[in-house]
Design a protein around this motif. Structure first.
Motif: not given
Length: 157
Positions: A117-118, A122-131, A153-157
């Motif tokens: 799900l995370a 991420e793929q949908l660009g919903e980074f806060e929800k991914a985190k 870490e990769n999410l924040l790049k």
């Protein structure tokens, strides 16, 4: 040859082998033999999803519900996830993973579903929800800290 369960299994085989035309034929026969059996309509909905006939997906899923098929069971959700994954339907995955997570009691399996799900978020660009979702993994599986940290870490790049 006149048993619904035989046609249902033939249709499932068609789904597995990606022979959607065969799966559709067997499912149509299944419906013809027992129009009140919701499992056949469920399969027709899945087939519609695999061939990306979005108009028919919900139609058949609604028919399966009307005929008392449990569309929220672990098996049904797993089938949906497989279909959405293979057809790269991120929105479908986003909606289905939380339902599967709620039903799962095994922590390792729940952590895997949360990770999926995370990644979908991420793929949908919903980074806060991914985190947020990745951090939930640590609550049930603290040993996954290094993997979660690497994802974040990769999410924040």
């Amino acid at each position: 040859p006149k048993r619904v369960s035989i046609y249902k299994e033939w249709a499932n085989t068609g789904l597995i082998t990606k022979d959607y035309e065969q799966a559709k034929e067997k499912t149509e026969k299944c419906i013809e033999l027992d129009p009140d059996y919701g499992g056949c309509y469920w399969l027709m909905g899945l087939i519609s999803g695999y061939v990306q006939d979005s108009e028919k997906i919900q139609y058949y899923f609604n028919l399966s519900k009307e005929r008392d098929y449990d569309t929220e069971s672990e098996e049904a959700l797993e089938q949906l996830i497989n279909m959405y994954f293979q057809t790269k339907n991120l929105q479908g995955l986003k909606e289905t993973y939380p339902k599967a997570i709620d039903l799962t009691t095994d922590n390792a399996e729940k952590a895997q579903l949360l990770a999926s799900l995370a990644f979908t978020y991420e793929q949908l660009g919903e980074f806060e929800k991914a985190k947020e979702t990745a951090l939930k993994i640590l609550e049930i599986l603290p040993s996954a800290k290094s993997d979660v940290d690497a994802f974040l870490e990769n999410l924040l790049k």
